[in-house]
Design an enzyme around this catalytic site. Structure first.
Site, PDB file in Angstrom:
ATOM      1  N   ARG A   1      -3.525  -7.157 -17.192  1.00 39.41           N
ATOM      2  CA  ARG A   1      -2.808  -6.952 -15.981  1.00 39.41           C
ATOM      3  C   ARG A   1      -1.912  -5.750 -16.293  1.00 39.41           C
ATOM      4  O   ARG A   1      -1.844  -5.422 -17.522  1.00 39.41           O
ATOM      5  CB  ARG A   1      -1.848  -8.125 -15.160  1.00 39.41           C
TER       6      ARG A   1
ATOM      7  N   ARG B   1      -8.575  -6.043  -7.945  1.00 37.84           N
ATOM      8  CA  ARG B   1      -7.411  -5.937  -7.417  1.00 37.84           C
ATOM      9  C   ARG B   1      -7.080  -4.740  -6.608  1.00 37.84           C
ATOM     10  O   ARG B   1      -7.432  -3.535  -7.059  1.00 37.84           O
ATOM     11  CB  ARG B   1      -6.274  -6.293  -8.377  1.00 37.84           C
TER      12      ARG B   1
ATOM     13  N   ASP C   1       2.713   0.774  -9.721  1.00 39.44           N
ATOM     14  CA  ASP C   1       1.254   0.306  -9.654  1.00 39.44           C
ATOM     15  C   ASP C   1       0.524   1.654  -8.834  1.00 39.44           C
ATOM     16  O   ASP C   1      -0.580   1.877  -8.771  1.00 39.44           O
ATOM     17  CB  ASP C   1       0.987  -0.806  -8.905  1.00 39.44           C
TER      18      ASP C   1
ATOM     19  N   LYS D   1       5.906  -4.195  -8.516  1.00 40.35           N
ATOM     20  CA  LYS D   1       6.037  -5.806  -8.326  1.00 40.35           C
ATOM     21  C   LYS D   1       6.939  -6.063  -7.368  1.00 40.35           C
ATOM     22  O   LYS D   1       8.155  -5.469  -7.285  1.00 40.35           O
ATOM     23  CB  LYS D   1       6.230  -6.272  -9.719  1.00 40.35           C
TER      24      LYS D   1
HETATM   25  O1  MRU Z   1       0.922  -8.447 -11.028  1.00 41.20           O
HETATM   26  P1  MRU Z   1       0.791  -7.357 -12.266  1.00 41.20           P
HETATM   27  O2  MRU Z   1       1.453  -8.111 -13.322  1.00 41.20           O
HETATM   28  O3  MRU Z   1      -0.355  -6.627 -12.702  1.00 41.20           O
HETATM   29  O4  MRU Z   1       2.009  -6.156 -11.809  1.00 41.20           O
HETATM   30  C1  MRU Z   1       2.505  -5.301 -12.599  1.00 41.20           C
HETATM   31  C2  MRU Z   1       3.444  -4.788 -12.272  1.00 41.20           C
HETATM   32  O5  MRU Z   1       3.858  -4.471 -11.076  1.00 41.20           O
HETATM   33  C3  MRU Z   1       4.213  -3.612 -13.412  1.00 41.20           C
HETATM   34  O6  MRU Z   1       5.332  -3.470 -13.130  1.00 41.20           O
HETATM   35  C4  MRU Z   1       3.519  -2.386 -12.918  1.00 41.20           C
HETATM   36  O7  MRU Z   1       2.019  -2.405 -13.193  1.00 41.20           O
HETATM   37  C5  MRU Z   1       4.009  -0.949 -13.559  1.00 41.20           C
HETATM   38  S1  MRU Z   1       3.676  -1.184 -15.599  1.00 41.20           S
HETATM   39  C6  MRU Z   1       2.406  -0.659 -15.773  1.00 41.20           C
END
Ligand code: MRU
Length: 339
Positions: free
Chosen positions: A51, A93, A233, A244
């Site tokens: 992830r 995703r 993201d 997030k």
């Molecule tokens: O759902 P996830 O754990 O993949 O979400 C990740 C995040 O929101 C990170 O903060 C985001 O990818 C930035 S770090 C590469």
């Protein structure tokens, strides 16, 4: 499993297979998983075994290479296999643009066959390591003198290959003796902060304390935080940042307190095809992730949940975006064309 001695890279290529650290098992166990088919990889992405935006970019790239290898071994149509793998990976995703960016970059070389695709996928992996290290150096210089930092979710080595983005900055600051304390927002419901960021900071010897998500605004407003640093993201053309769920609350508090809100992300997270944050698809996950805690139902039987995995921070709340090649000030550089 004993083939690898940890620490290994979060995601790596081994001859003709993908190797990942299973992030669902951390911090209790450092488990390494070998993936030999695209379906296994898609499943690992959905479960969040692998992830984080940059790791997903690498996963997209290596996934297409993986499909090319299997088709080649079985005498199948390598080109077709690569294209259908890219389509599957993109759907695994929706929010992190890096996933489709990585998959498409490798699938674009399908005409070159297996070796061209494997070479490109490995290039993407190596570029990620260099880019993340550069983000760390540039961001650390920008944040000089800010000793108490709050971060949300996990934008560390586990979200990339070796360094990460927000945690790469923190790592460089720590190497320079410039960190007093990191506040780690736990990041409900899957606890990427409490489980993964705290684990990484512990490995690096960086002083840190985990706080509940709801504590961020109060800590910031009471003067106990000098800067907020997070990953991303997807960053829309106007500078709106998807990250997030919970990120935007920290950004609002940072603005009110007059401290910088810094987004650290590679250029591959900038999405010039998305005009503003309102057109970013926000992943909605299983309500049970919210209704339960550590596998035990805590909400009443009759209640349902809305489990949005990301939120969007408007560009005007973002002090700066640090990439491997530049610092963007979204309110000034309003349109984020690629360099
Ligand atoms: O759902 P996830 O754990 O993949 O979400 C990740 C995040 O929101 C990170 O903060 C985001 O990818 C930035 S770090 C590469």
């Amino acid at each position: 499993v004993a083939r690898y001695v940890l620490p290994v890279r979060t995601i790596d290529w081994n001859v003709d297979e993908v190797v990942i650290i299973d992030q669902t098992a951390l911090p209790a166990a450092e488990r390494v998983v070998h993936l030999r088919t695209v379906d296994e990889l898609v499943d690992a992405i959905r479960r969040l075994s692998v992830r984080g935006a940059m790791a997903l970019g690498v996963a997209g790239a290596l996934g297409v290479a993986l499909a090319a290898c299997r088709a080649d071994e079985e005498g199948g149509n390598v080109r077709q296999a690569a294209e259908s793998a890219a389509a599957k990976l993109v759907k695994a995703r929706p929010t992190a643009v890096n996933l489709s960016w990585g998959a498409k970059r490798v699938a674009a070389l399908a005409a070159g066959g297996r070796s061209a695709m494997v070479a490109e996928a490995i290039r993407i992996l190596e570029e990620d390591v260099t880019a993340n290290r550069a983000i760390g150096e540039r961001g650390a210089t920008l944040l000089e003198g800010r000793r108490r930092i709050l971060t949300h979710c996990n934008a560390g080595a586990l979200a990339g290959t070796e360094w990460g983005t927000a945690l790469s900055i923190i790592r460089v600051l720590h190497e320079r003796g410039a960190i007093s304390e990191i506040f780690v927002s736990e990041t409900r419901p899957l606890l990427q902060g409490a489980r993964l960021t705290a684990w990484e900071l512990g490995q690096m010897g960086v002083p840190h304390r985990v706080v509940v998500d709801g504590a961020g605004a109060g800590l910031i407003l009471s003067g106990r935080v000098d800067a907020v640093v997070v990953g991303a993201d997807r960053i829309a053309r106007n500078g709106d940042v998807a990250n997030k769920i919970g990120t935007v609350a920290h950004a609002l508090a940072a603005r009110r307190a007059g401290i910088p809100f810094i987004v650290a992300a590679p250029e591959s997270t900038l999405d010039p095809d998305t005009e503003t944050g309102s057109s970013i698809e926000i992943e909605e996950r299983d309500p049970n992730e919210v209704l339960c805690f550590a596998g035990i139902r805590v909400a009443p039987d009759g209640s349902s949940a809305l489990n949005l995995a990301f939120d969007v921070t408007p560009a005007d709340l973002v002090t700066a975006i640090v990439t491997e090649s530049r610092v963007i000030y979204p309110s000034a550089d309003y349109i984020l064309a690629r360099p």
